[in-house]
Scaffold this motif. Structure first.
Motif, mmCIF file in Angstrom:
data_model
loop_
_atom_site.group_PDB
_atom_site.id
_atom_site.type_symbol
_atom_site.label_atom_id
_atom_site.label_comp_id
_atom_site.label_asym_id
_atom_site.label_seq_id
_atom_site.Cartn_x
_atom_site.Cartn_y
_atom_site.Cartn_z
ATOM 1 N N GLY A 132 0.582 0.687 2.960
ATOM 2 C CA GLY A 132 -0.818 0.657 2.666
ATOM 3 C C GLY A 132 -1.104 0.834 1.293
ATOM 4 O O GLY A 132 -2.231 1.008 0.804
ATOM 5 N N ALA A 133 -0.088 0.353 0.321
ATOM 6 C CA ALA A 133 -0.341 0.371 -0.983
ATOM 7 C C ALA A 133 -1.053 -0.976 -1.345
ATOM 8 O O ALA A 133 -1.194 -2.033 -0.690
ATOM 9 C CB ALA A 133 0.995 0.211 -1.537
ATOM 10 N N ASP A 134 -1.422 -1.177 -2.614
ATOM 11 C CA ASP A 134 -2.067 -2.359 -2.984
ATOM 12 C C ASP A 134 -1.093 -2.900 -4.432
ATOM 13 O O ASP A 134 -1.796 -3.333 -5.513
ATOM 14 C CB ASP A 134 -3.561 -2.495 -3.668
ATOM 15 C CG ASP A 134 -3.648 -1.377 -4.620
ATOM 16 O OD1 ASP A 134 -2.585 -0.700 -4.926
ATOM 17 O OD2 ASP A 134 -4.867 -1.114 -4.890
ATOM 18 N N THR A 135 0.084 -2.734 -4.129
ATOM 19 C CA THR A 135 1.072 -3.227 -5.024
ATOM 20 C C THR A 135 0.750 -4.926 -5.149
ATOM 21 O O THR A 135 0.823 -5.692 -4.335
ATOM 22 C CB THR A 135 2.517 -3.224 -4.519
ATOM 23 O OG1 THR A 135 2.759 -1.652 -4.339
ATOM 24 C CG2 THR A 135 3.542 -3.772 -5.535
ATOM 25 N N ALA A 136 0.952 -5.385 -6.661
ATOM 26 C CA ALA A 136 0.763 -6.791 -6.920
ATOM 27 C C ALA A 136 2.122 -7.222 -7.210
ATOM 28 O O ALA A 136 2.888 -6.767 -7.961
ATOM 29 C CB ALA A 136 -0.021 -6.940 -8.256
#
Ligand code: GDP
Ligand code: CA
Length: 338
Positions: free
Chosen positions: A40-44
């Motif tokens: 559920g991360a918003d890693t780019a």
């Protein structure tokens, strides 16, 4: 979505940069994206893709690795072949062959042809490859920022003993790979044009301004090796504050698929997970990696890799599905202490 093997959710780095070839790199990135989804991360994620395989065919610019990453992440890939479009047909290729137009050995699909037409038109209109790639990705929405390693023309050539003429000559990598199936005596791999090339827009920044750089199991000679040949890339890897970790594409002293064995032989590197780690070298000793994952069958190589100043661990490295690959990425984060 979680799987039995997913383990607890973890905090991921905010930015990850991957140096990718085609099929092996793209499948690995699918695992990175799966782990991000699981967490559920918003890693780019930024992908710097090899363009040394690029070739002009019938007046069209073909970028095999860029397209493999774009189609794979955009759900347009033929998953069985590993490259090219799903539901592909080959009428144009057959028609060209009927005219006797060379080369006939390159797999140019009808759907794929549209991509090459759009790309070539945009290049002819003056757009750099990076801008063209961005435009193509607007359709495919790969979920990563996809950067060609350079906007300049760099071509990997292989010096072979030509079986047709009995002469030693340099041929385009695609001719060695596809036409000759890497099955002719070969003596050197050269990245033509690399010396005068500059990194594509955003490439060096993606290495220096990130939280983790990953070398996926991509071919160390013609995929990652070509990216490393772009002036500035090695220095950026040496100097980045981000950890740089790699995954071996050599398992049990052979490649998992493709022809990395033949190519390592040409550049005189032993075909083993440990030798490829030593070939990349520890950043502390002028190399480009801090750590290296090998497959469990190569667990005996861990001590040798650590002796080269590279952190190492042995875990299952078969990318059988996205979750298995996501677990590889988790093991890499563990090794990096992230
Ligand atoms: P290409 O440009 O299409 O040749 O693809 P890449 O250079 O990105 O990746 C090719 C490499 O990926 C090969 O050397 C393979 O050994 C490696 N590879 C493919 N599948 C797997 C896998 O399941 N596990 C591991 N560890 N390596 C793999
Ligand atoms: Ca490739």
């Amino acid at each position: 979505m979680t799987s039995a093997s997913s383990g607890p959710a973890r905090t991921l780095p905010a930015r990850i940069t991957v140096l990718s070839g085609g099929v092996g790199g793209a499948r690995f990135i699918q695992g990175v994206l799966r782990l991000i989804e699981r967490s559920g991360a918003d890693t780019a994620v930024t992908v710097i893709a090899n363009t040394g395989d690029d070739i002009w065919l019938h007046g069209l610019k073909v970028c095999p690795d860029l397209d493999t990453v774009m189609y794979t992440l955009g759900d347009g890939i033929d998953t069985e072949r590993g490259w090219g479009r799903t539901g592909e047909t080959w009428h144009a290729k057959e028609e060209l062959a009927a005219y006797g137009v060379e080369p006939t050995w390159f797999g140019l699909g009808d759907k794929d042809l549209a991509t090459h037409l759009v790309r070539t038109q945009m290049l002819d209109a003056g757009y750099p490859l990076s801008a063209v790639t961005e435009a193509l990705c607007r359709r495919w929405q790969p979920g990563v920022r996809l950067l060609p390693m350079s906007d300049d023309r760099i071509e990997t050539h292989v010096v072979i003993d030509d079986p047709d003429t009995d002469e030693r000559r340099a041929v385009h990598f695609q001719e060695y790979w596809i036409r000759h199936q890497a099955n002719v005596p070969a003596h050197a791999v050269v990245q033509i044009g690399a010396d005068e090339a500059t990194p594509g827009p955003g490439v060096l920044e993606a290495i220096t301004d990130t939280d983790l750089v990953i070398l996926p199991p991509s071919n160390p000679v013609v995929s990652v090796g070509a990216i490393l040949a772009v002036p500035g890339v090695r220095d950026a890897l040496a100097g980045t504050p981000a950890p740089v970790y790699g995954v071996s594409g050599i398992v049990g002293d052979d490649h998992v698929r493709g022809m990395a064995r033949q190519l390592l032989g040409i550049i005189g590197v032993e075909v083993s997970a440990a030798a490829v780690a030593e070939h990349y070298g520890a950043r502390a000793n002028g190399g480009v990696i801090d750590g290296w994952l090998v497959d469990t069958v190569d667990a005996g190589a861990v001590a040798r890799i650590e002796a080269a100043g590279i952190k190492a661990n042995a875990v299952p490295l078969m990318m059988t599905d996205h979750d298995a690959t996501a677990d590889m990425v988790t093991a890499l984060l563990d090794l990096a202490g992230l």
